[in-house]
Write a protein that holds these residues in place. Structure first.
Motif, PDB file in Angstrom:
ATOM      1  N   VAL A  23      -9.262 -21.417  71.058  1.00  0.00           N
ATOM      2  CA  VAL A  23      -8.608 -22.486  71.726  1.00  0.00           C
ATOM      3  C   VAL A  23      -9.254 -22.505  73.162  1.00  0.00           C
ATOM      4  CG1 VAL A  23      -6.547 -23.167  73.052  1.00  0.00           C
ATOM      5  CG2 VAL A  23      -6.506 -22.508  70.430  1.00  0.00           C
ATOM      6  N   ALA A  24      -9.537 -21.480  73.616  1.00  0.00           N
ATOM      7  CA  ALA A  24     -10.223 -21.499  75.056  1.00  0.00           C
ATOM      8  C   ALA A  24     -11.533 -21.739  75.075  1.00  0.00           C
ATOM      9  CB  ALA A  24      -9.948 -19.874  75.655  1.00  0.00           C
ATOM     10  N   LEU A  25     -12.248 -21.434  73.989  1.00  0.00           N
ATOM     11  CA  LEU A  25     -13.687 -21.993  74.130  1.00  0.00           C
ATOM     12  C   LEU A  25     -13.894 -23.424  73.129  1.00  0.00           C
ATOM     13  CD1 LEU A  25     -15.384 -18.501  73.351  1.00  0.00           C
ATOM     14  CD2 LEU A  25     -15.135 -19.721  75.600  1.00  0.00           C
ATOM     15  N   ASP A  26     -12.731 -23.932  72.746  1.00  0.00           N
ATOM     16  CA  ASP A  26     -12.949 -25.135  71.929  1.00  0.00           C
ATOM     17  C   ASP A  26     -14.059 -24.696  70.740  1.00  0.00           C
ATOM     18  OD1 ASP A  26     -12.377 -27.728  71.084  1.00  0.00           O
ATOM     19  OD2 ASP A  26     -13.858 -28.675  72.496  1.00  0.00           O
ATOM     20  N   CYS A  27     -13.692 -24.004  69.886  1.00  0.00           N
ATOM     21  CA  CYS A  27     -14.606 -23.538  68.739  1.00  0.00           C
ATOM     22  C   CYS A  27     -13.793 -23.310  67.581  1.00  0.00           C
ATOM     23  CB  CYS A  27     -15.793 -22.386  69.150  1.00  0.00           C
ATOM     24  SG  CYS A  27     -14.877 -20.874  69.403  1.00  0.00           S
ATOM     25  N   GLN A  28     -14.739 -22.760  66.694  1.00  0.00           N
ATOM     26  CA  GLN A  28     -14.139 -22.333  65.212  1.00  0.00           C
ATOM     27  C   GLN A  28     -14.082 -20.715  65.155  1.00  0.00           C
ATOM     28  OE1 GLN A  28     -12.203 -24.130  62.780  1.00  0.00           O
ATOM     29  NE2 GLN A  28     -12.178 -25.539  64.560  1.00  0.00           N
ATOM     30  N   PRO A  29     -13.658 -20.168  64.374  1.00  0.00           N
ATOM     31  CA  PRO A  29     -13.930 -18.584  64.157  1.00  0.00           C
ATOM     32  C   PRO A  29     -15.410 -18.376  63.693  1.00  0.00           C
ATOM     33  CG  PRO A  29     -11.939 -19.014  63.302  1.00  0.00           C
ATOM     34  CD  PRO A  29     -12.304 -20.348  63.800  1.00  0.00           C
ATOM     35  N   GLY A  30     -15.943 -19.332  62.885  1.00  0.00           N
ATOM     36  CA  GLY A  30     -17.473 -19.177  62.483  1.00  0.00           C
ATOM     37  C   GLY A  30     -18.403 -19.330  63.513  1.00  0.00           C
ATOM     38  N   ASP A  31     -17.868 -20.012  64.457  1.00  0.00           N
ATOM     39  CA  ASP A  31     -18.848 -20.073  65.924  1.00  0.00           C
ATOM     40  C   ASP A  31     -18.907 -18.697  66.435  1.00  0.00           C
ATOM     41  OD1 ASP A  31     -19.119 -22.606  65.429  1.00  0.00           O
ATOM     42  OD2 ASP A  31     -17.532 -23.216  66.475  1.00  0.00           O
ATOM     43  N   ILE A  32     -18.007 -17.699  66.534  1.00  0.00           N
ATOM     44  CA  ILE A  32     -17.830 -16.381  67.071  1.00  0.00           C
ATOM     45  C   ILE A  32     -18.381 -15.548  66.408  1.00  0.00           C
ATOM     46  CG2 ILE A  32     -16.413 -14.899  68.116  1.00  0.00           C
ATOM     47  CD1 ILE A  32     -14.613 -17.404  69.005  1.00  0.00           C
ATOM     48  N   LEU A  33     -17.892 -15.572  64.986  1.00  0.00           N
ATOM     49  CA  LEU A  33     -18.185 -14.315  63.951  1.00  0.00           C
ATOM     50  C   LEU A  33     -19.265 -14.741  62.741  1.00  0.00           C
ATOM     51  CD1 LEU A  33     -14.609 -13.155  63.461  1.00  0.00           C
ATOM     52  CD2 LEU A  33     -16.324 -12.027  64.926  1.00  0.00           C
ATOM     53  N   GLU A  34     -20.165 -13.928  62.571  1.00  0.00           N
ATOM     54  CA  GLU A  34     -21.254 -14.540  61.748  1.00  0.00           C
ATOM     55  C   GLU A  34     -21.574 -13.423  60.784  1.00  0.00           C
ATOM     56  OE1 GLU A  34     -25.964 -15.451  61.442  1.00  0.00           O
ATOM     57  OE2 GLU A  34     -24.977 -15.521  63.319  1.00  0.00           O
ATOM     58  N   ALA A  35     -21.503 -13.602  59.456  1.00  0.00           N
ATOM     59  CA  ALA A  35     -21.621 -12.564  58.425  1.00  0.00           C
ATOM     60  C   ALA A  35     -23.143 -12.781  58.049  1.00  0.00           C
ATOM     61  CB  ALA A  35     -20.970 -12.727  56.942  1.00  0.00           C
TER      62      ALA A  35
END
Length: 69
Positions: A53-65
């Motif tokens: 919410v704070a970064l206006d992004c999706q979890p996939g933008d932050i975590l990568e496999a």
């Protein structure tokens, strides 16, 4: 498979400092630093949601496999 935390990339894209994000989501800068460095074993979904919410992004933008080399 390894999970890589790309939080520093999103912070740079949003021109936001770690301190500001930590204040917005209600965690300490130290815990945020541990998360950024990937030195945590897990993250609560509500914390991940607050970051998104704070970064206006999706979890996939932050975590990568990433597959092992």
């Amino acid at each position: 498979m390894e999970i890589v935390v790309r939080l520093d990339v999103m912070l740079a894209r949003r021109k936001m400092r770690s301190r500001e994000l930590a204040e917005k989501i209600g965690i300490t800068e130290q815990n945020l630093s541990l998360l950024k460095s990937g030195k945590v074993k897990g993250i609560r979904f509500d914390t991940l949601a607050a970051i998104c919410v704070a970064l206006d992004c999706q979890p996939g933008d932050i975590l990568e496999a990433v597959a092992p080399a």
